[in-house]
Scaffold this motif. Structure first.
Motif, mmCIF file in Angstrom:
data_model
loop_
_atom_site.group_PDB
_atom_site.id
_atom_site.type_symbol
_atom_site.label_atom_id
_atom_site.label_comp_id
_atom_site.label_asym_id
_atom_site.label_seq_id
_atom_site.Cartn_x
_atom_site.Cartn_y
_atom_site.Cartn_z
ATOM 1 N N GLU A 101 -2.265 39.189 59.964
ATOM 2 C CA GLU A 101 -1.891 37.870 59.482
ATOM 3 C C GLU A 101 -2.603 37.532 58.182
ATOM 4 O O GLU A 101 -2.008 36.939 57.275
ATOM 5 C CB GLU A 101 -2.180 36.796 60.537
ATOM 6 C CG GLU A 101 -1.719 35.393 60.140
ATOM 7 C CD GLU A 101 -0.290 35.357 59.583
ATOM 8 O OE1 GLU A 101 -0.083 34.671 58.560
ATOM 9 O OE2 GLU A 101 0.609 36.007 60.150
ATOM 10 N N ARG A 102 -3.892 37.912 58.046
ATOM 11 C CA ARG A 102 -4.594 37.692 56.776
ATOM 12 C C ARG A 102 -3.888 38.422 55.635
ATOM 13 O O ARG A 102 -3.735 37.895 54.530
ATOM 14 C CB ARG A 102 -6.042 38.191 56.874
ATOM 15 C CG ARG A 102 -6.966 37.355 57.730
ATOM 16 C CD ARG A 102 -8.420 37.740 57.493
ATOM 17 N NE ARG A 102 -8.715 39.127 57.800
ATOM 18 C CZ ARG A 102 -9.118 39.577 58.981
ATOM 19 N NH1 ARG A 102 -9.269 38.725 59.990
ATOM 20 N NH2 ARG A 102 -9.386 40.864 59.174
ATOM 21 N N THR A 103 -3.456 39.641 55.934
ATOM 22 C CA THR A 103 -2.788 40.456 54.915
ATOM 23 C C THR A 103 -1.445 39.870 54.533
ATOM 24 O O THR A 103 -1.098 39.764 53.344
ATOM 25 C CB THR A 103 -2.616 41.891 55.442
ATOM 26 O OG1 THR A 103 -3.895 42.410 55.802
ATOM 27 C CG2 THR A 103 -1.973 42.783 54.386
ATOM 28 N N PHE A 104 -0.658 39.465 55.523
ATOM 29 C CA PHE A 104 0.658 38.888 55.230
ATOM 30 C C PHE A 104 0.530 37.570 54.460
ATOM 31 O O PHE A 104 1.358 37.279 53.586
ATOM 32 C CB PHE A 104 1.435 38.669 56.531
ATOM 33 C CG PHE A 104 1.819 39.942 57.239
ATOM 34 C CD1 PHE A 104 1.981 41.133 56.552
ATOM 35 C CD2 PHE A 104 2.020 39.953 58.623
ATOM 36 C CE1 PHE A 104 2.333 42.300 57.201
ATOM 37 C CE2 PHE A 104 2.373 41.118 59.283
ATOM 38 C CZ PHE A 104 2.529 42.298 58.572
ATOM 39 N N LYS A 105 -0.502 36.791 54.761
ATOM 40 C CA LYS A 105 -0.713 35.534 54.034
ATOM 41 C C LYS A 105 -0.946 35.814 52.550
ATOM 42 O O LYS A 105 -0.364 35.150 51.672
ATOM 43 C CB LYS A 105 -1.906 34.782 54.620
ATOM 44 C CG LYS A 105 -2.202 33.462 53.928
ATOM 45 C CD LYS A 105 -3.400 32.763 54.566
ATOM 46 C CE LYS A 105 -3.714 31.448 53.843
ATOM 47 N NZ LYS A 105 -4.903 30.772 54.425
ATOM 48 N N ALA A 106 -1.790 36.793 52.256
ATOM 49 C CA ALA A 106 -2.037 37.149 50.854
ATOM 50 C C ALA A 106 -0.758 37.657 50.197
ATOM 51 O O ALA A 106 -0.459 37.321 49.042
ATOM 52 C CB ALA A 106 -3.133 38.207 50.777
ATOM 53 N N MET A 107 0.002 38.453 50.916
ATOM 54 C CA MET A 107 1.228 39.013 50.354
ATOM 55 C C MET A 107 2.277 37.942 50.083
ATOM 56 O O MET A 107 3.029 38.047 49.105
ATOM 57 C CB MET A 107 1.791 40.076 51.292
ATOM 58 C CG MET A 107 0.987 41.366 51.286
ATOM 59 S SD MET A 107 1.737 42.608 52.348
ATOM 60 C CE MET A 107 0.827 44.077 51.824
ATOM 61 N N ARG A 108 2.346 36.920 50.914
ATOM 62 C CA ARG A 108 3.308 35.835 50.656
ATOM 63 C C ARG A 108 2.977 35.132 49.337
ATOM 64 O O ARG A 108 3.874 34.767 48.566
ATOM 65 C CB ARG A 108 3.298 34.840 51.818
ATOM 66 C CG ARG A 108 3.878 35.386 53.117
ATOM 67 C CD ARG A 108 3.945 34.326 54.201
ATOM 68 N NE ARG A 108 4.183 34.948 55.495
ATOM 69 C CZ ARG A 108 3.245 35.128 56.436
ATOM 70 N NH1 ARG A 108 2.005 34.694 56.220
ATOM 71 N NH2 ARG A 108 3.541 35.726 57.572
ATOM 72 N N SER A 109 1.677 34.945 49.075
ATOM 73 C CA SER A 109 1.299 34.322 47.797
ATOM 74 C C SER A 109 1.635 35.254 46.627
ATOM 75 O O SER A 109 2.036 34.791 45.549
ATOM 76 C CB SER A 109 -0.189 33.974 47.800
ATOM 77 O OG SER A 109 -0.997 35.137 47.767
ATOM 78 N N TYR A 110 1.526 36.561 46.835
ATOM 79 C CA TYR A 110 1.884 37.520 45.787
ATOM 80 C C TYR A 110 3.380 37.490 45.523
ATOM 81 O O TYR A 110 3.819 37.601 44.371
ATOM 82 C CB TYR A 110 1.453 38.929 46.183
ATOM 83 C CG TYR A 110 -0.048 39.166 46.183
ATOM 84 C CD1 TYR A 110 -0.929 38.221 45.670
ATOM 85 C CD2 TYR A 110 -0.583 40.348 46.692
ATOM 86 C CE1 TYR A 110 -2.291 38.442 45.660
ATOM 87 C CE2 TYR A 110 -1.953 40.587 46.680
ATOM 88 C CZ TYR A 110 -2.798 39.630 46.169
ATOM 89 O OH TYR A 110 -4.145 39.859 46.161
ATOM 90 N N ARG A 111 4.166 37.339 46.570
ATOM 91 C CA ARG A 111 5.622 37.277 46.390
ATOM 92 C C ARG A 111 5.998 36.085 45.504
ATOM 93 O O ARG A 111 6.887 36.186 44.638
ATOM 94 C CB ARG A 111 6.324 37.175 47.746
ATOM 95 C CG ARG A 111 7.834 36.937 47.664
ATOM 96 C CD ARG A 111 8.540 38.075 46.907
ATOM 97 N NE ARG A 111 9.901 37.757 46.563
ATOM 98 C CZ ARG A 111 10.970 38.058 47.313
ATOM 99 N NH1 ARG A 111 10.805 38.700 48.465
ATOM 100 N NH2 ARG A 111 12.176 37.746 46.923
ATOM 101 N N GLU A 112 5.316 34.964 45.688
ATOM 102 C CA GLU A 112 5.585 33.792 44.854
ATOM 103 C C GLU A 112 5.287 34.091 43.382
ATOM 104 O O GLU A 112 6.051 33.687 42.486
ATOM 105 C CB GLU A 112 4.743 32.608 45.338
ATOM 106 C CG GLU A 112 5.147 32.082 46.716
ATOM 107 C CD GLU A 112 4.237 30.970 47.191
ATOM 108 O OE1 GLU A 112 3.319 30.566 46.427
ATOM 109 O OE2 GLU A 112 4.416 30.504 48.330
ATOM 110 N N LEU A 113 4.192 34.804 43.129
ATOM 111 C CA LEU A 113 3.842 35.147 41.746
ATOM 112 C C LEU A 113 4.846 36.121 41.140
ATOM 113 O O LEU A 113 5.225 35.997 39.966
ATOM 114 C CB LEU A 113 2.443 35.764 41.705
ATOM 115 C CG LEU A 113 1.275 34.807 41.932
ATOM 116 C CD1 LEU A 113 -0.025 35.580 42.117
ATOM 117 C CD2 LEU A 113 1.143 33.828 40.766
#
Length: 315
Positions: free
Chosen positions: A53-65
């Motif tokens: 979940e920590r990893t997916f949270k970071a990746m969701r923010s990367y997708r926005e960028l």
């Protein structure tokens, strides 16, 4: 061509959005989050739910960028922790949902090739006007010290021989140092060194290290050691990138780190909070490499597998 590269390692997940212009890679956005995806993998063989979940949270923010900057191609590469995990399909499915592409769980050889490309492409272009006036002489030994594994690659313009071994700062910390004491006692450190030396035996048999003129060190353990050796008041990637750290400095910084308490390490100006508990093992890996193969210095690179992934998208 604007591309997005994501490197998901054992300790961190990183993003590079860059423009590929002729033979240069110009950063648009470079981010790093410590997510400790490999938490407990060495012991359980599984990715923990909270780590996912920590990893997916970071990746969701990367997708926005990525969407905001309009990258036209995205590649996600996962390394040691996901190679080792029995439930890696959960990770694959989560990444596909976020980015619309499946992550590539790189083999050790693939990881090594990408790291070599990312680290050395800039070295080959250095001119006498750069901060490396004599230029780092090829062939290179590129060493990428990760959380779960360390890659060793020898080559000049391309990787010619490589090996990935299961020694990394997170793996060795969890195996020997996590509950050993603060600072860790000699027997725990000796156990770490024994694991490192056994891995270096394998490296010496499989990779022609003796051919290399220059040791190039990659990833957070190496750049943190460089920042300490340079006595920087804060982390400064511009000063760390392509700096030269002597063998004596590597040994001294390692000695200091291993004698510190957790609080002492946390107070080091260049220390990322996510590296405080694993930097000792990472420093020991670099220290033993320098000693074993008799290098007099390490050229430190801020460019690594992440840059290699970005270059691969521009082919």
């Amino acid at each position: 061509m604007r591309v997005a590269a994501i490197d998901c390692g054992t300790n961190s997940v990183r993003l590079l959005i860059a423009d590929v212009l002729d033979d240069t890679l110009d950063d648009v956005e470079r981010r790093m989050e410590i997510v400790r995806l490999g938490q407990g993998v060495d012991r359980t063989g599984m990715l923990a739910p909270d780590a996912l979940e920590r990893t997916f949270k970071a990746m969701r923010s990367y997708r926005e960028l990525i969407d905001r900057h309009g990258a036209v191609a995205t590649r996600v590469v996962a390394t040691s922790a996901t190679r080792d995990a029995g439930n890696r399909q959960e990770f694959v499915d989560g990444v596909r949902e976020i980015f619309g592409v499946a992550p590539e769980v790189a083999t050790g050889a693939e990881e090594a090739e990408l790291s070599f490309t990312g680290a050395t492409r800039g070295l080959l272009r250095l001119s006498p006007e750069t901060e490396l006036p004599q230029g780092p002489l090829p062939p290179y030994l590129v060493v990428d010290i990760g959380g779960g594994s360390t890659e060793f690659v020898v080559g000049t313009e391309h990787a010619e021989a490589a090996l990935s071994v299961d020694i990394g700062c997170v793996r060795l910390t969890e195996r020997h140092l996590r509950d050993a004491g603060d600072p860790p006692p000699a027997p725990a450190l000796e156990a770490v060194v024994a694991d490192i030396e056994a891995a270096l035996d394998r490296v010496a048999e499989a990779v022609p290290v003796e051919r290399a003129h220059t040791l190039v060190g990659l990833a957070g353990s190496v750049t943190t050691i460089a920042g300490i050796a340079l006595d920087l008041p804060a982390y400064d990637s511009r000063r760390i990138h392509h700096s030269r750290i002597s063998a004596g400095q590597v040994h001294e910084v390692t000695r200091r780190l291993l004698a510190m308490t957790h609080g002492d390490r946390a107070a080091v100006p260049v220390m990322h909070p996510g590296r405080v508990d694993v930097i000792g093992a990472g420093a020991l890996i670099l220290d033993r490499i320098v000693r074993r193969f008799a290098f007099t210095q390490v050229v430190v690179s801020e460019h690594d597998i992440l840059d290699g992934i970005a270059w691969s998208l521009a082919r």
